[in-house]
Motif scaffolding. Structure first.
Motif, PDB file in Angstrom:
ATOM      1  N   ILE A 126       0.852  -1.198   0.000  1.00  0.00           N
ATOM      2  CA  ILE A 126       0.000   0.000   0.000  1.00  0.00           C
ATOM      3  C   ILE A 126       0.889   1.250   0.000  1.00  0.00           C
ATOM      4  O   ILE A 126       0.669   2.186  -0.780  1.00  0.00           O
ATOM      5  N   GLY A 127       1.953   1.217   0.815  1.00  0.00           N
ATOM      6  CA  GLY A 127       2.841   2.376   0.928  1.00  0.00           C
ATOM      7  C   GLY A 127       3.600   2.676  -0.356  1.00  0.00           C
ATOM      8  O   GLY A 127       3.965   3.820  -0.621  1.00  0.00           O
ATOM      9  N   ASP A 128       3.825   1.641  -1.171  1.00  0.00           N
ATOM     10  CA  ASP A 128       4.658   1.791  -2.371  1.00  0.00           C
ATOM     11  C   ASP A 128       3.816   2.031  -3.629  1.00  0.00           C
ATOM     12  O   ASP A 128       4.345   2.103  -4.731  1.00  0.00           O
ATOM     13  N   ASN A 129       2.489   2.147  -3.462  1.00  0.00           N
ATOM     14  CA  ASN A 129       1.608   2.239  -4.643  1.00  0.00           C
ATOM     15  C   ASN A 129       1.485   3.688  -5.097  1.00  0.00           C
ATOM     16  O   ASN A 129       0.828   4.504  -4.451  1.00  0.00           O
ATOM     17  N   ALA A 130       2.105   3.993  -6.249  1.00  0.00           N
ATOM     18  CA  ALA A 130       2.058   5.380  -6.740  1.00  0.00           C
ATOM     19  C   ALA A 130       1.310   5.495  -8.064  1.00  0.00           C
ATOM     20  O   ALA A 130       1.085   6.604  -8.539  1.00  0.00           O
ATOM     21  N   ILE A 131       0.921   4.351  -8.670  1.00  0.00           N
ATOM     22  CA  ILE A 131       0.374   4.462 -10.035  1.00  0.00           C
ATOM     23  C   ILE A 131      -1.022   3.864 -10.217  1.00  0.00           C
ATOM     24  O   ILE A 131      -1.599   3.978 -11.297  1.00  0.00           O
ATOM     25  N   GLY A 132      -1.572   3.201  -9.206  1.00  0.00           N
ATOM     26  CA  GLY A 132      -2.914   2.619  -9.370  1.00  0.00           C
ATOM     27  C   GLY A 132      -2.891   1.436 -10.331  1.00  0.00           C
ATOM     28  O   GLY A 132      -1.833   0.937 -10.705  1.00  0.00           O
ATOM     29  N   GLY A 133      -4.101   1.013 -10.740  1.00  0.00           N
ATOM     30  CA  GLY A 133      -4.211  -0.133 -11.650  1.00  0.00           C
ATOM     31  C   GLY A 133      -4.117  -1.459 -10.913  1.00  0.00           C
ATOM     32  O   GLY A 133      -3.735  -1.522  -9.745  1.00  0.00           O
ATOM     33  N   TRP A 134      -4.529  -2.533 -11.615  1.00  0.00           N
ATOM     34  CA  TRP A 134      -4.424  -3.906 -11.086  1.00  0.00           C
ATOM     35  C   TRP A 134      -5.068  -4.034  -9.705  1.00  0.00           C
ATOM     36  O   TRP A 134      -4.540  -4.659  -8.798  1.00  0.00           O
ATOM     37  N   ILE A 135      -6.239  -3.434  -9.539  1.00  0.00           N
ATOM     38  CA  ILE A 135      -6.772  -3.278  -8.180  1.00  0.00           C
ATOM     39  C   ILE A 135      -7.059  -4.611  -7.486  1.00  0.00           C
ATOM     40  O   ILE A 135      -6.829  -4.759  -6.279  1.00  0.00           O
ATOM     41  N   SER A 136      -7.551  -5.599  -8.230  1.00  0.00           N
ATOM     42  CA  SER A 136      -7.886  -6.876  -7.573  1.00  0.00           C
ATOM     43  C   SER A 136      -6.637  -7.615  -7.117  1.00  0.00           C
ATOM     44  O   SER A 136      -6.559  -8.096  -5.979  1.00  0.00           O
ATOM     45  N   TYR A 137      -5.653  -7.724  -8.006  1.00  0.00           N
ATOM     46  CA  TYR A 137      -4.411  -8.425  -7.654  1.00  0.00           C
ATOM     47  C   TYR A 137      -3.681  -7.694  -6.531  1.00  0.00           C
ATOM     48  O   TYR A 137      -3.248  -8.303  -5.559  1.00  0.00           O
ATOM     49  N   ARG A 138      -3.575  -6.359  -6.666  1.00  0.00           N
ATOM     50  CA  ARG A 138      -2.921  -5.563  -5.618  1.00  0.00           C
ATOM     51  C   ARG A 138      -3.590  -5.789  -4.253  1.00  0.00           C
ATOM     52  O   ARG A 138      -2.925  -5.965  -3.238  1.00  0.00           O
ATOM     53  N   SER A 139      -4.934  -5.736  -4.270  1.00  0.00           N
ATOM     54  CA  SER A 139      -5.663  -5.840  -2.998  1.00  0.00           C
ATOM     55  C   SER A 139      -5.523  -7.239  -2.412  1.00  0.00           C
ATOM     56  O   SER A 139      -5.406  -7.400  -1.187  1.00  0.00           O
ATOM     57  N   ALA A 140      -5.536  -8.254  -3.282  1.00  0.00           N
ATOM     58  CA  ALA A 140      -5.385  -9.629  -2.791  1.00  0.00           C
ATOM     59  C   ALA A 140      -3.998  -9.835  -2.190  1.00  0.00           C
ATOM     60  O   ALA A 140      -3.843 -10.523  -1.171  1.00  0.00           O
TER      61      ALA A 140
END
Ligand SMILES: NC(=O)c1ccc[n+]([C@@H]2O[C@H](COP(=O)([O-])OP(=O)(O)OC[C@H]3O[C@@H](n4cnc5c(N)ncnc54)[C@H](OP(=O)(O)O)[C@@H]3O)[C@@H](O)[C@H]2O)c1
Length: 221
Positions: A126-140
């Protein structure tokens, strides 16, 4: 000689890890969906396979996972969200490793050092996310990081010498990344396995509950 269990032994990184461990003389048990019918999203399958697996293991690695499930590609923006695709991501990338961890106690020694590692991904940070996208994989993957952190705290009470961690393997040339590499720097699976082994060999109980990359550097949550 270490006793090692690899879940997802058929995958690009999982298979390279099996090969790297065998090459250095470790005793490796591999479980996979395609080879053994081990489905990490199915509670009964996880329970049955892990109950039938020996141990204790010096190292358990969860190397399962997917970016695309049932043809659902990673979303460019939240407008591309599909509830079922997001739930599939959580089933495989969050609940799956959680099921494996719920059976971890029996697989790990109480009287010596051990490692339980889950392949997460830097994009789950979460802290390293600067560009968004891939919301399902990122969240999982963010979800599995919390699973690892929580399980590590609980496991430390019964298995004080175990390091339970989340790992980012780097960008690795496997079926997983085939369509997405572009010009992004990447490494062959064998190199990723060697990197991860070096990190896992260096872990101690003091590292439990943390998130590390392939170079052993801590990744922000
Ligand atoms: N490659 C990368 O650059 C990269 C980067 C960051 C993080 N990661 C993470 O590293 C892990 C491994 O990636 P990889 O590149 O090795 O992927 P891969 O080559 O596509 O392998 C995926 C593995 O997951 C298994 N799997 C999929 N669904 C399963 C299920 N329901 N039950 C049991 N096993 C299942 C596959 O088993 P079968 O083939 O037997 O069905 C296969 O062994 C993933 O968690 C991924 O998120 C990879």
């Amino acid at each position: 000689m270490k006793q090692i269990l690899i879940l997802g032994a058929s995958g690009g990184i999982g298979a390279a890890m099996v090969a790297a461990c065998r090459a250095r003389g470790d005793q490796v048990t591999g479980l996979s969906r395609s080879g053994d019918g081990f489905d990490i999203t199915d509670e009964a399958s996880v329970a049955q396979h892990l109950a039938a697996t020996g141990g204790p293991f010096d190292l358990v690695l969860v190397a399962t996972g997917a970016l695309e499930i049932a043809g659902a590609v990673p979303e460019k923006t939240i407008k591309g969200l599909s509830a079922s695709a997001m739930l599939d991501q959580f089933a495989l990338n969050t609940v799956g490793p959680a099921l494996a961890l719920s059976h971890a106690a029996r697989l790990l020694p109480k009287d010596r050092a051990a490692v339980f590692a889950v392949l997460s991904a830097r994009v789950g940070s979460i802290g390293d996310n600067a560009i968004g996208g891939w919301i399902s994989y990122r969240s999982a993957k963010a979800g599995v990081n919390q699973v690892v952190r929580t399980a590590a705290i609980e496991l430390a009470r019964s298995h004080p010498q175990t390091a339970c961690v989340a790992l980012h393997p780097g960008t690795v040339q496997t079926p997983f990344t085939e369509k997405y590499l572009g010009r992004h720097p990447s490494v062959p699976a064998a190199e990723a396995a060697d990197n991860l082994l070096q990190v896992m060999d260096g872990l101690t109980a003091r590292d439990t509950g943390q998130f590390f990359d392939w170079a052993g550097k801590q990744v922000p949550w």
